[in-house]
Design a protein around this motif. Sequence first.
Motif, PDB file in Angstrom:
ATOM      1  N   LEU A  95       0.772  -1.406   0.013  1.00  0.00           N
ATOM      2  CA  LEU A  95      -0.070  -0.081   0.065  1.00  0.00           C
ATOM      3  C   LEU A  95       0.685   1.201  -0.080  1.00  0.00           C
ATOM      4  N   GLN A  96       1.965   1.164  -0.004  1.00  0.00           N
ATOM      5  CA  GLN A  96       2.995   2.412   0.196  1.00  0.00           C
ATOM      6  C   GLN A  96       2.769   3.093  -0.973  1.00  0.00           C
ATOM      7  N   PRO A  97       2.917   2.888  -2.403  1.00  0.00           N
ATOM      8  CA  PRO A  97       2.908   3.617  -3.492  1.00  0.00           C
ATOM      9  C   PRO A  97       1.452   4.233  -3.360  1.00  0.00           C
ATOM     10  N   PHE A  98       0.373   3.886  -3.074  1.00  0.00           N
ATOM     11  CA  PHE A  98      -0.973   4.468  -2.757  1.00  0.00           C
ATOM     12  C   PHE A  98      -0.895   5.528  -1.741  1.00  0.00           C
ATOM     13  N   THR A 109      -3.599  14.519 -11.676  1.00  0.00           N
ATOM     14  CA  THR A 109      -2.688  14.359 -12.821  1.00  0.00           C
ATOM     15  C   THR A 109      -1.927  13.175 -12.715  1.00  0.00           C
ATOM     16  N   GLU A 110      -2.183  11.959 -11.925  1.00  0.00           N
ATOM     17  CA  GLU A 110      -1.417  10.933 -11.899  1.00  0.00           C
ATOM     18  C   GLU A 110      -2.421   9.593 -11.505  1.00  0.00           C
ATOM     19  N   PHE A 111      -1.775   8.525 -12.011  1.00  0.00           N
ATOM     20  CA  PHE A 111      -2.572   7.224 -11.543  1.00  0.00           C
ATOM     21  C   PHE A 111      -2.043   6.764 -10.448  1.00  0.00           C
ATOM     22  N   PHE A 112      -2.714   5.925  -9.930  1.00  0.00           N
ATOM     23  CA  PHE A 112      -2.101   5.256  -8.554  1.00  0.00           C
ATOM     24  C   PHE A 112      -2.543   3.817  -8.671  1.00  0.00           C
ATOM     25  N   SER A 113      -1.804   3.023  -7.834  1.00  0.00           N
ATOM     26  CA  SER A 113      -2.056   1.706  -7.860  1.00  0.00           C
ATOM     27  C   SER A 113      -2.245   0.954  -6.400  1.00  0.00           C
ATOM     28  N   ILE A 114      -3.077   0.033  -6.568  1.00  0.00           N
ATOM     29  CA  ILE A 114      -3.483  -0.825  -5.050  1.00  0.00           C
ATOM     30  C   ILE A 114      -3.012  -2.189  -5.680  1.00  0.00           C
ATOM     31  N   GLY A 115      -2.241  -2.727  -5.182  1.00  0.00           N
ATOM     32  CA  GLY A 115      -1.955  -4.136  -5.566  1.00  0.00           C
ATOM     33  C   GLY A 115      -1.664  -4.065  -7.018  1.00  0.00           C
ATOM     34  N   PRO A 116      -2.109  -5.079  -7.848  1.00  0.00           N
ATOM     35  CA  PRO A 116      -1.871  -5.051  -9.279  1.00  0.00           C
ATOM     36  C   PRO A 116      -2.606  -3.962 -10.143  1.00  0.00           C
ATOM     37  N   ASN A 117      -3.587  -3.465  -9.579  1.00  0.00           N
ATOM     38  CA  ASN A 117      -4.632  -2.573 -10.290  1.00  0.00           C
ATOM     39  C   ASN A 117      -4.116  -1.216 -10.375  1.00  0.00           C
ATOM     40  N   GLN A 118      -4.372  -0.556 -11.447  1.00  0.00           N
ATOM     41  CA  GLN A 118      -3.961   0.930 -11.600  1.00  0.00           C
ATOM     42  C   GLN A 118      -5.234   1.669 -11.822  1.00  0.00           C
ATOM     43  N   TYR A 119      -5.111   2.812 -11.224  1.00  0.00           N
ATOM     44  CA  TYR A 119      -6.480   3.402 -11.164  1.00  0.00           C
ATOM     45  C   TYR A 119      -6.515   5.104 -11.649  1.00  0.00           C
ATOM     46  N   LEU A 120      -7.220   5.532 -12.292  1.00  0.00           N
ATOM     47  CA  LEU A 120      -7.458   6.937 -12.836  1.00  0.00           C
ATOM     48  C   LEU A 120      -8.579   7.667 -11.773  1.00  0.00           C
ATOM     49  N   GLU A 126     -14.575  16.952  -1.126  1.00  0.00           N
ATOM     50  CA  GLU A 126     -14.159  17.290  -0.155  1.00  0.00           C
ATOM     51  C   GLU A 126     -13.279  16.449   0.758  1.00  0.00           C
ATOM     52  N   HIS A 127     -13.765  15.198   0.996  1.00  0.00           N
ATOM     53  CA  HIS A 127     -13.197  14.417   1.795  1.00  0.00           C
ATOM     54  C   HIS A 127     -13.164  13.047   1.039  1.00  0.00           C
ATOM     55  N   TRP A 128     -13.409  12.919  -0.144  1.00  0.00           N
ATOM     56  CA  TRP A 128     -13.488  11.495  -0.776  1.00  0.00           C
ATOM     57  C   TRP A 128     -13.272  11.688  -2.318  1.00  0.00           C
ATOM     58  N   PHE A 129     -12.749  10.544  -2.767  1.00  0.00           N
ATOM     59  CA  PHE A 129     -12.652  10.575  -4.447  1.00  0.00           C
ATOM     60  C   PHE A 129     -12.872   9.223  -4.761  1.00  0.00           C
ATOM     61  N   CYS A 130     -13.413   9.225  -6.119  1.00  0.00           N
ATOM     62  CA  CYS A 130     -13.872   7.969  -6.870  1.00  0.00           C
ATOM     63  C   CYS A 130     -12.542   7.794  -7.784  1.00  0.00           C
ATOM     64  N   ALA A 131     -12.092   6.356  -8.248  1.00  0.00           N
ATOM     65  CA  ALA A 131     -11.280   6.174  -9.297  1.00  0.00           C
ATOM     66  C   ALA A 131     -11.878   5.006 -10.013  1.00  0.00           C
ATOM     67  N   ARG A 132     -11.314   4.882 -11.519  1.00  0.00           N
ATOM     68  CA  ARG A 132     -11.822   3.734 -12.130  1.00  0.00           C
ATOM     69  C   ARG A 132     -10.494   3.080 -12.428  1.00  0.00           C
ATOM     70  N   ILE A 145     -13.497   3.581  -4.153  1.00  0.00           N
ATOM     71  CA  ILE A 145     -13.755   4.907  -3.296  1.00  0.00           C
ATOM     72  C   ILE A 145     -13.005   5.115  -2.218  1.00  0.00           C
ATOM     73  N   VAL A 146     -12.404   6.291  -2.100  1.00  0.00           N
ATOM     74  CA  VAL A 146     -11.329   6.596  -0.927  1.00  0.00           C
ATOM     75  C   VAL A 146     -11.993   7.783  -0.319  1.00  0.00           C
ATOM     76  N   MET A 147     -12.176   7.302   0.994  1.00  0.00           N
ATOM     77  CA  MET A 147     -12.710   8.611   2.085  1.00  0.00           C
ATOM     78  C   MET A 147     -11.742   8.603   3.155  1.00  0.00           C
ATOM     79  N   GLN A 148     -11.591  10.226   3.415  1.00  0.00           N
ATOM     80  CA  GLN A 148     -10.848  10.172   4.580  1.00  0.00           C
ATOM     81  C   GLN A 148     -11.807  10.367   5.829  1.00  0.00           C
TER      82      GLN A 148
END
Length: 184
Positions: A95-98, A109-120, A126-132, A145-148
């Motif tokens: 999870l460190q790259p995420f 402006t960046e892609f991110f990875s969680i395990g083998p999957n890459q997301y945009l 305000e406190h959350w975002f969605c990615a595919r 969905i990532v929510m703080q």
Amino acid sequence: PSGRQSRRCLLRLRASAVFAKRSPHVAADATSPMDADWTWACRAWEKWTAKHVGSSVAGMPVKAALLLNYDPTGPSRLLPIVAEEEGTKFTAVDLQPFINFFRRNNLQTEFFSIGPNQYLVTSIHEHWFCARCVNTTQPGGEGVIVMQIGAYLLVSMYDGSVGSASQAMVAVDQFAWHFNRRTH
């Protein structure tokens, strides 16, 4: 499946009981407010995952979820701590790259990875975002969905498109509401 408990939660409860017996700073009966809050949080997680996390074939809106300890003021060299997880088997190193992506705050402006999957990232709030997921093999697609929530990041993964994302968002929002109600 109301009686199921994640392996992490059980291990943590046992570890806190052992610590309570060994530490001169903690009462032997381990009934401090911190223990009560952790017990409540563990129960809330278990209750939420039992209702909302599992196979989409079984009608569950979220296929996997992680609750990560996240301290934006802490040193960047610290690895994320997986407080709870259901439906995944990620380590702090996975999870460190995420976490690095999240700290850089370049969501648009960046892609991110969680395990083998890459997301945009597709939408930011305000406190959350969605990615595919851009490298999925699922015909309907995958998303996250990532929510703080306070000092935590809730990462919820789902299969499907717009309808599935809406159902997953409702589930995530319910957990955040219950979690914030107790901790604030």
